[in-house]
Design a protein around this motif. Structure first.
Motif, mmCIF file in Angstrom:
data_model
loop_
_atom_site.group_PDB
_atom_site.id
_atom_site.type_symbol
_atom_site.label_atom_id
_atom_site.label_comp_id
_atom_site.label_asym_id
_atom_site.label_seq_id
_atom_site.Cartn_x
_atom_site.Cartn_y
_atom_site.Cartn_z
ATOM 1 N N TRP A 150 0.847 -1.196 0.000
ATOM 2 C CA TRP A 150 0.000 0.000 0.000
ATOM 3 C C TRP A 150 0.885 1.250 0.000
ATOM 4 O O TRP A 150 0.603 2.217 -0.708
ATOM 5 C CB TRP A 150 -0.933 0.026 1.207
ATOM 6 C CG TRP A 150 -1.664 -1.246 1.524
ATOM 7 C CD1 TRP A 150 -1.985 -1.703 2.774
ATOM 8 C CD2 TRP A 150 -2.206 -2.230 0.611
ATOM 9 N NE1 TRP A 150 -2.658 -2.902 2.696
ATOM 10 C CE2 TRP A 150 -2.810 -3.254 1.380
ATOM 11 C CE3 TRP A 150 -2.213 -2.363 -0.774
ATOM 12 C CZ2 TRP A 150 -3.431 -4.364 0.818
ATOM 13 C CZ3 TRP A 150 -2.823 -3.485 -1.349
ATOM 14 C CH2 TRP A 150 -3.419 -4.456 -0.562
ATOM 15 N N ASP A 151 1.978 1.214 0.767
ATOM 16 C CA ASP A 151 2.886 2.363 0.824
ATOM 17 C C ASP A 151 3.563 2.627 -0.523
ATOM 18 O O ASP A 151 3.920 3.773 -0.834
ATOM 19 C CB ASP A 151 3.966 2.143 1.892
ATOM 20 C CG ASP A 151 3.403 2.159 3.313
ATOM 21 O OD1 ASP A 151 2.255 2.628 3.490
ATOM 22 O OD2 ASP A 151 4.109 1.687 4.219
ATOM 23 N N ALA A 152 3.736 1.574 -1.321
ATOM 24 C CA ALA A 152 4.368 1.714 -2.635
ATOM 25 C C ALA A 152 3.391 2.216 -3.694
ATOM 26 O O ALA A 152 3.784 2.434 -4.843
ATOM 27 C CB ALA A 152 4.963 0.378 -3.078
ATOM 28 N N GLY A 153 2.136 2.377 -3.309
ATOM 29 C CA GLY A 153 1.152 2.900 -4.249
ATOM 30 C C GLY A 153 0.270 1.851 -4.890
ATOM 31 O O GLY A 153 -0.438 2.129 -5.864
ATOM 32 N N LEU A 154 0.293 0.632 -4.349
ATOM 33 C CA LEU A 154 -0.532 -0.433 -4.902
ATOM 34 C C LEU A 154 -1.978 -0.245 -4.455
ATOM 35 O O LEU A 154 -2.269 -0.161 -3.265
ATOM 36 C CB LEU A 154 -0.014 -1.792 -4.442
ATOM 37 C CG LEU A 154 -0.406 -3.005 -5.287
ATOM 38 C CD1 LEU A 154 0.190 -2.900 -6.678
ATOM 39 C CD2 LEU A 154 0.061 -4.290 -4.616
ATOM 40 N N GLU A 155 -2.867 -0.168 -5.422
ATOM 41 C CA GLU A 155 -4.289 -0.009 -5.124
ATOM 42 C C GLU A 155 -4.949 -1.337 -4.791
ATOM 43 O O GLU A 155 -5.842 -1.414 -3.951
ATOM 44 C CB GLU A 155 -4.984 0.610 -6.340
ATOM 45 C CG GLU A 155 -6.499 0.727 -6.222
ATOM 46 C CD GLU A 155 -7.136 1.271 -7.476
ATOM 47 O OE1 GLU A 155 -8.378 1.201 -7.605
ATOM 48 O OE2 GLU A 155 -6.402 1.767 -8.361
ATOM 49 N N MET A 156 -4.498 -2.401 -5.464
ATOM 50 C CA MET A 156 -5.189 -3.680 -5.367
ATOM 51 C C MET A 156 -4.275 -4.787 -5.844
ATOM 52 O O MET A 156 -3.365 -4.555 -6.637
ATOM 53 C CB MET A 156 -6.443 -3.624 -6.263
ATOM 54 C CG MET A 156 -7.367 -4.804 -6.199
ATOM 55 S SD MET A 156 -8.731 -4.553 -7.393
ATOM 56 C CE MET A 156 -9.422 -2.996 -6.795
ATOM 57 N N MET A 157 -4.513 -6.003 -5.353
ATOM 58 C CA MET A 157 -3.823 -7.167 -5.878
ATOM 59 C C MET A 157 -4.839 -8.263 -6.173
ATOM 60 O O MET A 157 -5.810 -8.447 -5.416
ATOM 61 C CB MET A 157 -2.724 -7.653 -4.921
ATOM 62 C CG MET A 157 -3.174 -8.021 -3.548
ATOM 63 S SD MET A 157 -1.774 -8.368 -2.426
ATOM 64 C CE MET A 157 -1.118 -6.716 -2.149
ATOM 65 N N LEU A 158 -4.635 -8.958 -7.264
ATOM 66 C CA LEU A 158 -5.503 -10.063 -7.659
ATOM 67 C C LEU A 158 -4.820 -11.370 -7.291
ATOM 68 O O LEU A 158 -3.613 -11.527 -7.490
ATOM 69 C CB LEU A 158 -5.790 -10.001 -9.156
ATOM 70 C CG LEU A 158 -6.288 -8.655 -9.688
ATOM 71 C CD1 LEU A 158 -6.672 -8.769 -11.160
ATOM 72 C CD2 LEU A 158 -7.449 -8.124 -8.859
ATOM 73 N N LEU A 159 -5.600 -12.298 -6.740
ATOM 74 C CA LEU A 159 -5.062 -13.523 -6.164
ATOM 75 C C LEU A 159 -5.492 -14.734 -6.982
ATOM 76 O O LEU A 159 -6.606 -15.237 -6.821
ATOM 77 C CB LEU A 159 -5.546 -13.683 -4.719
ATOM 78 C CG LEU A 159 -5.428 -12.465 -3.800
ATOM 79 C CD1 LEU A 159 -6.015 -12.793 -2.424
ATOM 80 C CD2 LEU A 159 -3.978 -12.003 -3.684
ATOM 81 N N PRO A 160 -4.621 -15.250 -7.851
ATOM 82 C CA PRO A 160 -4.947 -16.459 -8.601
ATOM 83 C C PRO A 160 -4.917 -17.683 -7.689
ATOM 84 O O PRO A 160 -4.082 -17.788 -6.795
ATOM 85 C CB PRO A 160 -3.855 -16.546 -9.670
ATOM 86 C CG PRO A 160 -3.199 -15.213 -9.664
ATOM 87 C CD PRO A 160 -3.340 -14.677 -8.282
ATOM 88 N N ASP A 161 -5.815 -18.598 -7.954
ATOM 89 C CA ASP A 161 -5.927 -19.840 -7.211
ATOM 90 C C ASP A 161 -4.894 -20.846 -7.728
ATOM 91 O O ASP A 161 -4.405 -20.726 -8.851
ATOM 92 C CB ASP A 161 -7.352 -20.367 -7.426
ATOM 93 C CG ASP A 161 -7.731 -21.500 -6.499
ATOM 94 O OD1 ASP A 161 -7.007 -21.765 -5.526
ATOM 95 O OD2 ASP A 161 -8.791 -22.114 -6.749
ATOM 96 N N ILE A 162 -4.572 -21.825 -6.906
ATOM 97 C CA ILE A 162 -3.684 -22.920 -7.307
ATOM 98 C C ILE A 162 -4.444 -24.247 -7.274
ATOM 99 O O ILE A 162 -4.631 -24.899 -8.282
ATOM 100 C CB ILE A 162 -2.441 -23.006 -6.394
ATOM 101 C CG1 ILE A 162 -1.600 -21.727 -6.513
ATOM 102 C CG2 ILE A 162 -1.598 -24.230 -6.762
ATOM 103 C CD1 ILE A 162 -0.983 -21.501 -7.863
ATOM 104 N N ASP A 163 -4.896 -24.631 -6.097
ATOM 105 C CA ASP A 163 -5.696 -25.840 -5.918
ATOM 106 C C ASP A 163 -6.239 -25.820 -4.496
ATOM 107 O O ASP A 163 -6.085 -24.827 -3.769
ATOM 108 C CB ASP A 163 -4.884 -27.112 -6.206
ATOM 109 C CG ASP A 163 -3.601 -27.203 -5.403
ATOM 110 O OD1 ASP A 163 -3.608 -26.798 -4.215
ATOM 111 O OD2 ASP A 163 -2.587 -27.680 -5.941
ATOM 112 N N SER A 164 -6.866 -26.897 -4.091
ATOM 113 C CA SER A 164 -7.552 -26.925 -2.792
ATOM 114 C C SER A 164 -6.604 -26.835 -1.603
ATOM 115 O O SER A 164 -7.024 -26.496 -0.499
ATOM 116 C CB SER A 164 -8.401 -28.198 -2.668
ATOM 117 O OG SER A 164 -7.593 -29.359 -2.762
#
Length: 258
Positions: free
Chosen positions: A25-39
């Motif tokens: 957040w401090d670096a200016g990141l608004e959002m991150m998307l989290l890809p799934d791997i498996d269960s």
């Protein structure tokens, strides 16, 4: 900025996940998307998305190496389909899916079946796809060609082929190309590819904790380091990081319907 591919829910961040998020957040990141791997790691991903609903967006998908030599692959695939209907958090995409022939080509038929099943889920539920391709671009193009004109959209994560392959893939749907830390590596060749691709087709990603950019190469990657990718793309396109930020953020929100 949006980090369109982060596994910050992985065990590598257990000791300092909160601090890593704050650095992002401090670096200016608004959002991150989290890809799934498996269960095996999915509950951790969902928990993080539930804790930070505006900044961490989850997906559902079965990663191709998770198919290899896995007698439960069909059960895993069924879980993904169920999650498209009843996930505990909103889902922004189907991923991480794809083909990976780096470790073995023996499982290609099963990987291909799983890929097509998940592409169909993305179309059925109107979701973007996050596509992993390793040592399999010809096979991936063959698979994607069957979806031409059907409205598939998404991103080719960690893109590592040439501009000609990118053009061919673009004929198959509305796609962007995820660029991460490899673009900062001295002899990767990806810098030349990125320089020749329109900025309007690129997305920022880290793939943290993997593929750490220079100057932190060799250490654990984290979402805050997406700024190094942004700066490198700006350099290659003779523009400013602010413009790269604006263009890639807008594209990510469009593709993932955020």
């Amino acid at each position: 900025m949006i980090d369109t591919h982060s596994h910050i829910y992985a065990e590598e961040f257990d000791a300092d996940r909160g601090e890593a998020l704050q650095r992002a957040w401090d670096a200016g990141l608004e959002m991150m998307l989290l890809p799934d791997i498996d269960s095996a790691s999915r509950d951790r991903m969902f928990s993080l998305a539930a804790e930070h609903p505006q900044r961490c967006r989850a997906m559902a998908g079965l990663h191709p190496p998770s198919v290899n030599d896995n007698p439960r692959w069909l059960e895993e695939l069924d879980m993904v389909e169920r999650l498209m209907r009843e996930a505990p958090v909103p889902l922004c995409g189907v991923g991480e899916i794809g083909l990976d022939l780096y470790w073995s080509k023996d499982f290609y038929p099963v990987q291909r079946e799983v890929l097509h099943a998940q592409l169909e889920l993305a179309l059925k539920y109107n979701k973007a796809v996050v596509i992993h391709t390793r040592d399999a671009y010809k096979e991936m193009l063959d698979a994607m060609a069957t979806y031409r004109g059907r409205g598939l959209r998404g991103v080719f994560h960690a893109y590592a082929a040439d501009v000609d392959m990118a053009r061919k893939l673009l004929r198959c749907g509305e796609f962007a190309f995820g660029i991460g830390g490899v673009v900062t590596f001295k002899n990767s060749g990806l810098d030349r590819v990125v320089a020749d691709m329109p900025l309007e087709l690129l997305l920022l990603e880290t793939d943290s904790p993997y593929l750490t950019p220079v100057p932190h190469r060799g250490k654990r990657n984290e979402p805050a380091y997406v700024e190094y990718v942004c700066r490198k793309i700006a350099e290659l396109h003779n523009t400013t990081p602010e413009r790269v930020d604006a263009v890639t953020t807008s594209l990510a929100k469009e593709i993932f319907c955020i």
